[in-house]
Each structure stands twice: as C-alpha cells, then as structure tokens.
Scaffold this active site. Structure first.
Site, mmCIF file in Angstrom:
data_model
loop_
_atom_site.group_PDB
_atom_site.id
_atom_site.type_symbol
_atom_site.label_atom_id
_atom_site.label_comp_id
_atom_site.label_asym_id
_atom_site.label_seq_id
_atom_site.Cartn_x
_atom_site.Cartn_y
_atom_site.Cartn_z
ATOM 1 N N CYS A 2 0.843 -1.181 0.000
ATOM 2 C CA CYS A 2 0.000 0.000 0.000
ATOM 3 C C CYS A 2 0.880 1.233 0.000
ATOM 4 O O CYS A 2 2.092 1.167 -0.198
ATOM 5 C CB CYS A 2 -0.893 0.004 1.243
ATOM 6 S SG CYS A 2 -1.805 -1.534 1.500
ATOM 7 N N ARG A 55 -4.922 1.896 0.049
ATOM 8 C CA ARG A 55 -4.951 0.438 0.124
ATOM 9 C C ARG A 55 -4.870 -0.267 -1.233
ATOM 10 O O ARG A 55 -5.570 0.085 -2.177
ATOM 11 C CB ARG A 55 -6.232 -0.032 0.832
ATOM 12 C CG ARG A 55 -6.204 -1.533 1.095
ATOM 13 C CD ARG A 55 -7.489 -2.065 1.663
ATOM 14 N NE ARG A 55 -7.328 -3.469 2.035
ATOM 15 C CZ ARG A 55 -8.322 -4.329 2.180
ATOM 16 N NH1 ARG A 55 -9.566 -3.926 2.006
ATOM 17 N NH2 ARG A 55 -8.080 -5.583 2.499
ATOM 18 N N LEU A 56 -3.991 -1.271 -1.277
ATOM 19 C CA LEU A 56 -3.990 -2.264 -2.332
ATOM 20 C C LEU A 56 -4.420 -3.566 -1.678
ATOM 21 O O LEU A 56 -3.672 -4.163 -0.913
ATOM 22 C CB LEU A 56 -2.594 -2.410 -2.952
ATOM 23 C CG LEU A 56 -2.428 -3.482 -4.034
ATOM 24 C CD1 LEU A 56 -3.260 -3.135 -5.263
ATOM 25 C CD2 LEU A 56 -0.963 -3.655 -4.408
ATOM 26 N N VAL A 59 -4.831 -9.139 1.190
ATOM 27 C CA VAL A 59 -5.219 -10.084 2.243
ATOM 28 C C VAL A 59 -6.485 -9.537 2.891
ATOM 29 O O VAL A 59 -6.518 -8.371 3.289
ATOM 30 C CB VAL A 59 -4.103 -10.239 3.300
ATOM 31 C CG1 VAL A 59 -4.541 -11.201 4.394
ATOM 32 C CG2 VAL A 59 -2.810 -10.719 2.645
ATOM 33 N N ASN A 82 2.371 -0.701 5.472
ATOM 34 C CA ASN A 82 2.596 -0.975 4.058
ATOM 35 C C ASN A 82 3.456 -2.236 4.009
ATOM 36 O O ASN A 82 4.592 -2.225 4.483
ATOM 37 C CB ASN A 82 3.315 0.216 3.428
ATOM 38 C CG ASN A 82 3.807 -0.052 2.015
ATOM 39 O OD1 ASN A 82 4.653 0.668 1.507
ATOM 40 N ND2 ASN A 82 3.283 -1.076 1.352
ATOM 41 N N GLY A 83 2.917 -3.344 3.485
ATOM 42 C CA GLY A 83 3.702 -4.570 3.418
ATOM 43 C C GLY A 83 2.902 -5.793 3.797
ATOM 44 O O GLY A 83 1.669 -5.778 3.791
ATOM 45 N N GLU A 84 3.629 -6.859 4.135
ATOM 46 C CA GLU A 84 3.003 -8.127 4.504
ATOM 47 C C GLU A 84 3.770 -8.759 5.669
ATOM 48 O O GLU A 84 4.995 -8.688 5.728
ATOM 49 C CB GLU A 84 3.024 -9.114 3.320
ATOM 50 C CG GLU A 84 2.467 -8.579 2.023
ATOM 51 C CD GLU A 84 0.987 -8.295 2.069
ATOM 52 O OE1 GLU A 84 0.284 -8.920 2.888
ATOM 53 O OE2 GLU A 84 0.524 -7.442 1.279
ATOM 54 N N ASP A 106 -3.364 -9.429 7.892
ATOM 55 C CA ASP A 106 -2.130 -9.678 8.640
ATOM 56 C C ASP A 106 -1.721 -8.462 9.468
ATOM 57 O O ASP A 106 -1.128 -8.592 10.537
ATOM 58 C CB ASP A 106 -0.990 -10.066 7.687
ATOM 59 C CG ASP A 106 -0.758 -9.016 6.609
ATOM 60 O OD1 ASP A 106 -1.676 -8.768 5.810
ATOM 61 O OD2 ASP A 106 0.330 -8.435 6.576
ATOM 62 N N ILE A 278 9.950 -9.722 -19.831
ATOM 63 C CA ILE A 278 9.980 -8.660 -20.832
ATOM 64 C C ILE A 278 11.381 -8.525 -21.378
ATOM 65 O O ILE A 278 12.373 -8.784 -20.684
ATOM 66 C CB ILE A 278 9.496 -7.311 -20.246
ATOM 67 C CG1 ILE A 278 9.302 -6.280 -21.360
ATOM 68 C CG2 ILE A 278 10.441 -6.788 -19.161
ATOM 69 C CD1 ILE A 278 8.565 -5.027 -20.943
ATOM 70 N N THR A 327 22.003 2.077 -13.327
ATOM 71 C CA THR A 327 21.528 0.696 -13.465
ATOM 72 C C THR A 327 20.092 0.551 -12.989
ATOM 73 O O THR A 327 19.349 -0.270 -13.513
ATOM 74 C CB THR A 327 22.421 -0.287 -12.689
ATOM 75 O OG1 THR A 327 22.568 0.158 -11.342
ATOM 76 C CG2 THR A 327 23.780 -0.400 -13.329
ATOM 77 N N ARG A 330 17.953 1.783 -15.884
ATOM 78 C CA ARG A 330 18.020 0.819 -16.992
ATOM 79 C C ARG A 330 17.138 -0.396 -16.722
ATOM 80 O O ARG A 330 16.445 -0.897 -17.618
ATOM 81 C CB ARG A 330 19.464 0.347 -17.190
ATOM 82 C CG ARG A 330 20.439 1.396 -17.691
ATOM 83 C CD ARG A 330 21.844 0.807 -17.715
ATOM 84 N NE ARG A 330 22.874 1.795 -17.975
ATOM 85 C CZ ARG A 330 24.181 1.549 -17.897
ATOM 86 N NH1 ARG A 330 24.603 0.334 -17.573
ATOM 87 N NH2 ARG A 330 25.059 2.490 -18.148
ATOM 88 N N GLY A 353 12.997 -12.717 -7.873
ATOM 89 C CA GLY A 353 14.258 -13.332 -7.435
ATOM 90 C C GLY A 353 15.255 -12.347 -6.861
ATOM 91 O O GLY A 353 16.430 -12.695 -6.682
#
Length: 589
Positions: A2, A55-56, A59, A82-84, A106, A278, A327, A330, A353
C-alpha cells in the site's frame, strides 16, 4: 502492499490537518488504488497526529481489512502498515486467546504484538516486509519503523515547526520538510524523535566471518518453506521469470507446492499461474523465461518492447522510482512497462528473485574476490545498500501500477541462515564447475524431479538491464549523447555541484530527476558511488582493471568470464581442444 503517509505533531485545525494529509497522500495513491482512509487524532489543543492509508487489497479483500486499524481491545491504539507479515497465520491462534480480531488482515496483529511486547520490543516480532506507524493515545506516543533490510520504502523529514512527516515515497513529502531522508532499514523512531536500531543480527558485524558448514538439503528445505509462506494471500498472484537461476528456482518451488496441494489456486480465483518476462525482440531473458514457464505449465506472457518505446518511458520511470542511478533506471524501465501490462490482467502480487546475488555473491565481479574475508564483507556492504537499488526498483516500478512484488530471498530468517555459512563455500573457486552461486544451484539440482531445467539451473548470471537485450543500454547512451551537448555537459559541476554526473547518461537522468525533486536533500537520497557490474566502490580495489572501467553493466566484466575460463583450463594442462570448447560453452560467452 500500500501507500502510507503520516504527519505527527502538526499544528492547525482538524479540518486543515486532514485536508493537508489528503493532498499529500493523493500523490502516492498509485501504490494503493483500491481504497483510502484517514484518521486524525488530537494530541492536545490544536496539535494533531494524522495517518493516511492508500490500500492495495491483497489479504482480506473485504472492508474489514481496511486500514488504519483501531484496536478492538484498546480503542486508543491506531496503526497502519505498508507490506506483509508472513507468519500471521502462525501467530493468530495464540493471539486469539487474548485479543479480538475484526478481520483476516495480517496487519491487525501489529497492535496486539505492541500490547504483548511493548514499545520498541514488538518490532522484533514482525516477520515480513513492512513500513509501519502506530499511535498510542493512552500515552500520546508513537512508533514508526521499517523492515529488516528495506524491502518497503519509507522517507521522513521535519518541517520548521518540528512536525514529523513520513511517506512511502519521496514525492509525498519532499517539499514539506527542511531535509528529506530515506528512513534506515531495521530502525524505528518514537515520540522522542530518536531513531533507534531494532534489527541487529550477527551478520552486521564486519569482523565476524562465519564458519558455518554447508548442508545442501537443509538449504533447499529452508528456502522452500520461505516461498510457501510468502506466496500466501487472497488475491491472484504471478511470477516474474527472467530465465536466470534465482527467479527460476522460485518458480520451480511454486510449481511443486501447487502439485502437493499447498497452494490452492481456486481459492484465489486462479486456473493457472501466470508468469511474466519482458525484453527486446530476441533477448536472452525471453528465450530462457519461456523455457522455464513451459517446463512447469504456467500461463506465460512474453512482453517485448523497442528501444524507442523504452526511452519514451524514462521520464515517468524516474518520477516513480525516485532515483537517477544508471543501473536502476536501466532495469526499472522494462519492469515498469511490464507491470502496466500485468495490471490489465488483474494480477496484484508477483514473486521475484531479487536479493540472491547479494547473499551468494552472484555478480560476476565476485570472480575477483581475493579471499573469503573480503568476499563476505562485500556481501554485507551489498545487503546494507540493497534498499537503494534493486529493492527500490522492484517496489516502486511495480507499485506505480498497483503490483506488489515479494522477494523471498530477502526473508529475515533466510538471510540470517545464509549469512552464517562460511564464505569459502560461496567463492567461485570453491567447487567444480567454477560458477557463481554454486551452492544455491546445487541445492536445487534434482535430476529425477527437477525444480529447474538443467541448462537454466547452470546458466550464468545476466544483470536484468542486460538480459532484456544489450541494445537497450546502448540505446540509452545514444539518446543521452543526442540530448546532452558537449558544452552542456562541460558545465555539469556548476549546474549539479552535489553528486555531479560523470557521463551524459547520468546527466540526462539527473536533469529529469531534478525537474521533479529540486532539493539537495532529495538528491542525497540517491546513491552516487562508483561501481563496476553492480559492485560497491570498495570492491573496485580487487582489480586494477575495475578502477579504470566503472561501467555498471555486466558487460564491463567480460574479461572476468575469459579469466575464469583460463583458470579452469590451467588446472589441467592436458585438456583437449574439445574440453576447452566445453568450458567456453559452459560460461556462455
């Protein structure tokens, strides 16, 4: 994921304070496009705390999961995040014996952990990625802090009246404060305005070089459990697959968890897992990512873009990522473009990852690490700085379109486990074949029931900004040379005396950045150190060639590939021409 904004100890009327918070919070609404909520609390006559949440919903998608929360059992405690938090379902049964829940969010356990363990101490019981603000009106106190490694961004500053401003993004408060700064990961601030460290693991100690043994089975099992926890949620999720080993391992684990029944896609409104990549037409990432996705039967989406299309996006990418680092821009641009396409599919969560290279020494310049001590100390430096680079990119480029990214490699317990392994096992020459991240690859090598196709598992490192296509970097440099004249660049130190651009690409990015964020303190939130292939500046000392060629692209260390091949060949002077060809093929030059 969020957007949060807080103003603490601000003077004015309640109407004025609320209106100001609304306008500032609106600047970061892209992070949470689903709902908004503001709470204004009067500390004393004319003095307020105000917290705003964009809010996004991921959960508990109902209105019950809407933030900020007011605790049921102590209505004087208010908080937002903001987070999980990934161990929510483990903690809830015990907390339910003592506290009442109003939702399945959560975030709701934050207030309960505060009540259980007290101010300052409760941070150690938050396991996940977060930026959190809690106000206790019983004592007129507050706590605001950030997760252990800085997965979730947070900025802060004070105005001339001494009010504290906090925001998920720089754009929320940069023009409201005297000096804006990134809030340090693993720290919190309270009503005394003192910033205190809450996360202090043994790996923070540069002088403590670990001696832990390597156990491939344990390494694999621990990471599988991390992914199992972090894939939880109620909204549809997807996978970013670059075709490199890190995102491919995460994808392989998810595929096995689905097969075992540990992930129920139907409960999340999913028929198949969607995976995404992509690149420019013909780029290496597109080829290898598709191979991974087809191996697991994912619904794969290969997005392509042209160099000109990417260049068009750069100004808005800089606005959203709030950086002018080469970077980062980019790599952020194709990720930003990809997330625009993902948003149209209704996906809100994607596993990535990020962070593996910082834990295992995956960047190619690590081939030149002189010994285990310097290898490990470089890992520490990389992890300390990651919130300024890859974690910032993965968070902001994606949340510009309301997409949450979760990086399992940055799990707190996992970091601590991997960082206690003796760095001698992570060095490039520790095993045969000599390749970066050997112990991670070996842990997930299962010839009978593969997590990852063998050629992907042993594919050499490609930086994201290179893997999308080498002509992308070349196109950026060409455009910068077209836009910035020699005369203009010669005045760089006069126009930009702080963090002076070292080349025309940096100048172009800085020019755009400064059109959005004008203060010197905003400039200082962006890293400026010299680097080769994503190294820290300290690692330039490892090789004379590094000092002369500080290009942040992975191509800057092509000589490292060649040297590594020569080292393998020299270990056995009797190798045949065929063996030499195999070595070259192995390093994919």
């Amino acid at each position: 994921m969020c957007g949060i904004l807080a103003i603490l100890n601000i003077r004015g009327t309640e109407v004025e304070v609320r209106a100001r918070a609304y306008e500032l919070s609106r600047r970061i609404r892209h992070r949470g496009p689903d709902r908004s909520k503001i709470i204004v609390l009067e500390v004393s006559s004319g003095l307020y705390h105000v917290i705003s949440h964009e809010r996004l919903g991921l959960v508990d998608l109902s209105d019950k999961g809407r933030q900020p929360f007011q605790m049921i059992d102590d209505e004087n405690i208010f908080y937002m995040q903001n987070g999980e938090l990934y161990d929510y379902w483990d903690l809830r049964p015990e907390l339910e014996k003592k506290y009442r829940f109003s939702s399945n969010s959560d975030t709701e356990i934050v207030g309960m952990l505060y009540k259980e363990y007290g101010a300052g101490n409760f941070w150690n019981y938050l396991n996940g990625m977060f930026a959190t603000v809690l106000i206790d009106m019983n004592t007129k106190s507050f706590q605001a802090g950030r997760d252990h490694i800085g997965i979730i961004p947070l900025y802060y500053g004070f105005n001339q009246d001494g009010s504290l401003f906090l925001s998920s993004e720089l754009k929320g408060i940069h023009d409201q404060v005297i000096e804006v700064k990134q809030f340090p990961p693993g720290h919190y601030i309270d009503e005394t305005y003192t910033i205190k460290r809450w996360y202090n693991p043994s790996w923070h100690n540069f002088d403590l070089i670990p001696t832990g043994e390597i156990n491939f089975e344990e390494l694999r099992d621990r990471f599988i459990e991390v992914v199992r926890r972090e894939v939880q949620g109620d909204a549809p999720f997807g996978l970013f697959i670059s075709g490199g080993v890190d995102s491919s391992i995460v994808a392989g684990i998810v595929a096995k968890l689905i097969k075992k029944g540990d992930i129920d896609l139907s409960k999340r409104g999913m028929r198949k897992v969607h995976s995404f990549c992509i690149g420019l037409e013909g780029s290496p990432d597109l080829h290898f990512a598709k191979k991974v996705a087809e191996f697991h039967g994912f619904e794969h989406h290969s997005f392509t873009y042209t160099v000109d299309e990417g260049l068009d996006y750069i100004p808005e990418v800089i606005y959203h990522t709030e950086t002018f680092n080469n970077t980062t821009i980019r790599a952020s641009t194709p990720m930003y473009m990809m997330c625009r396409r993902i948003k149209a599919l209704g996906i809100k969560i994607c596993l990535t990852g990020e962070g593996s290279d910082e834990l295992f020494g995956g960047y190619l310049y690590f081939h030149k690490a002189p010994n285990r001590v310097e290898f490990h100390q470089e890992l520490i430096r990389k992890l300390h700085d990651l919130h300024k680079y890859d974690l910032l990119r993965a968070n902001k480029a994606c949340l510009a379109w309301g997409i949450e990214t979760r990086p399992p490699f940055m799990n707190k317990q996992w970091i601590e486990y991997v960082m206690q392994i003796d760095p001698k096992y992570k060095m490039i020459n520790a095993f045969e074949p000599q390749m970066e991240k050997f112990i991670l690859r070996k842990a997930f090598e299962d010839l009978e029931h593969p997590f990852v196709p063998q050629d992907i598992l042993w594919r050499q490192k490609e930086q994201f900004s290179d893997g999308v296509g080498y002509s992308w970097r070349d196109g950026i440099i060409k455009r910068a040379n077209q836009l910035i004249s020699d005369q203009e660049f010669s005045q760089a130190s006069t126009k930009y005396p702080v963090s002076t651009p070292r080349d025309k690409e940096q100048y172009w990015f800085r020019q755009i950045y400064s059109s959005y964020f004008t203060s010197e303190s905003a400039v200082l939130t962006v890293p400026y150190a010299r680097s080769i292939a994503c190294s820290t500046e300290k690692a330039l000392e490892w090789d004379e060639a590094f000092k002369k060629n500080t290009d942040e692209s992975g191509r800057a260390v092509l000589a490292v590939h060649n040297d590594a091949i020569k080292e393998i060949i020299q270990q056995d002077e009797d190798r045949s021409t065929e063996d030499i060809s195999k070595a070259q093929e192995h390093f994919q030059l």
